[in-house]
Motif scaffolding. Structure first.
Motif, short mmCIF file in Angstrom:
data_model
loop_
_atom_site.label_atom_id
_atom_site.label_comp_id
_atom_site.label_asym_id
_atom_site.label_seq_id
_atom_site.Cartn_x
_atom_site.Cartn_y
_atom_site.Cartn_z
N ASP A 72 6.77 -42.23 -13.41
CA ASP A 72 7.47 -42.25 -14.70
C ASP A 72 7.41 -43.62 -15.38
O ASP A 72 6.98 -43.73 -16.53
N VAL A 73 7.86 -44.64 -14.71
CA VAL A 73 7.92 -45.97 -15.33
C VAL A 73 6.51 -46.50 -15.59
O VAL A 73 6.25 -47.11 -16.65
N LYS A 74 5.59 -46.25 -14.68
CA LYS A 74 4.21 -46.71 -14.87
C LYS A 74 3.62 -46.12 -16.14
O LYS A 74 3.00 -46.83 -16.95
N LEU A 76 5.30 -44.80 -18.74
CA LEU A 76 6.05 -45.29 -19.90
C LEU A 76 5.63 -46.72 -20.25
O LEU A 76 5.55 -47.07 -21.44
N GLU A 77 5.37 -47.54 -19.27
CA GLU A 77 4.91 -48.91 -19.54
C GLU A 77 3.55 -48.89 -20.23
O GLU A 77 3.28 -49.74 -21.10
N GLN A 80 4.16 -48.07 -23.82
CA GLN A 80 4.70 -49.25 -24.51
C GLN A 80 3.58 -50.26 -24.80
O GLN A 80 3.54 -50.84 -25.90
N ASP A 99 16.29 -38.48 -18.72
CA ASP A 99 15.03 -39.03 -19.22
C ASP A 99 15.21 -39.73 -20.56
O ASP A 99 14.43 -40.62 -20.91
N LEU A 102 15.99 -43.49 -20.46
CA LEU A 102 14.86 -44.18 -19.85
C LEU A 102 13.69 -44.27 -20.83
O LEU A 102 13.20 -45.37 -21.10
N GLN A 105 13.64 -46.63 -23.95
CA GLN A 105 13.37 -48.06 -23.79
C GLN A 105 11.90 -48.39 -24.06
O GLN A 105 11.56 -49.57 -24.26
N TYR A 106 11.03 -47.37 -24.10
CA TYR A 106 9.59 -47.61 -24.16
C TYR A 106 8.90 -47.01 -25.38
O TYR A 106 7.83 -47.50 -25.77
#
Length: 272
Positions: A72-74, A76-77, A80, A99, A102, A105-106
């Protein structure tokens, strides 16, 4: 919704439709940048307001072994990074209420998948982030019923809402677009036509969704002629090997030609 409320969106004074486009899912940073670079150049050359699309995870899968994401974060980064590098807005799907905060933020736009658009907690969570919210019409819903989904966002003190038609179920394994629904939904919010998902052939026995990419140009031209505000298209440089929805994506090599034709139709309509 005024599309100028989407952060960093360009070419809004061109008189063109706006575009949400990109891969179905973020597979890697390299693939995201490769697709974004082509789309940014095409849309800048043609003066099309553009939002880069990519799902950070795929929760609605036919089989448990289907690709769901790279983390998920990977993912979203990566979205971004694309937004910052190319100075374009970004959109991604969310599937659970958690979600919303979270992803907010991106990315600039939170998209509610069609299967989940009646989930009040999810819609409200997205709205309360203050981000632009894109509500995809359920395949099982009438255009008229989308006014209630829109109202949920408005009641959450967020006026930045748009709706997207992605086709209606036709039997068990096919989709159709009822173009009468476009002006109906425009009474409630800015309206987008999702070209590629409208050409899905879901619920295949294999557990892999099929599609009719040969009809992408036909449906897209019709949507612009009807007067839709924006269009949504998933694209990939290698659809046959894409990890999600490859069967109905537009090959990236054909993207510029299609956009050129659609802009010509839009400019002709603008004269009347």
């Amino acid at each position: 919704m005024n599309i100028n409320n989407i952060p960093n969106i360009k070419n809004t004074d061109s008189g063109n439709f706006f575009l949400l486009a990109g891969p179905c899912a973020i597979e890697s940073e390299e693939m995201a940048f490769q697709i974004a670079e082509r789309l940014v150049k095409i849309t800048n050359d043609l003066k099309i307001p553009f939002v880069f699309k990519g799902s950070f995870k795929k929760a609605n899968r036919s089989r448990v072994d289907s690709f769901t994401g790279i983390g998920d974060v990977k993912a979203l980064e990566i979205l971004q990074k694309v937004g910052k590098h190319f100075n374009v807005p970004t959109v991604t799907d969310i599937h659970e209420s958690s979600d919303a905060a979270l992803a907010a933020q991106y990315v600039d736009v939170l998209q509610i998948p069609a299967f989940l658009v009646r989930q009040t907690d999810l819609v409200v969570a997205a709205a309360k982030t203050g981000k632009v919210v894109n509500l995809k019409k359920g395949q099982f819903m009438s255009p008229e019923s989308m006014k209630h989904a829109v109202q949920k966002v408005l009641d959450s003190n967020n006026e930045n809402v748009m709706v997207t038609d992605r086709g209606t179920m036709f039997g068990y394994q096919d989709m159709i677009v009822d173009f009468r629904g476009i002006p109906t939904m425009q009474n409630y919010a800015t309206t987008v036509l999702d070209i590629t998902h409208s050409l899905q052939q879901p619920n295949q026995a294999s557990g892999v969704t099929g599609g009719r990419p040969d009809l992408i140009e036909t449906v897209a031209k019709a949507g612009i002629a009807v007067g839709v505000d924006g269009i949504f298209i998933e694209t990939h440089f290698d659809p046959a090997n894409a990890k999600s929805d490859g069967a109905n994506m537009l090959h990236l090599d054909y993207f510029e030609d299609l956009m050129t034709k659609l802009v010509a139709i839009k400019q002709t309509i603008n004269k009347f």
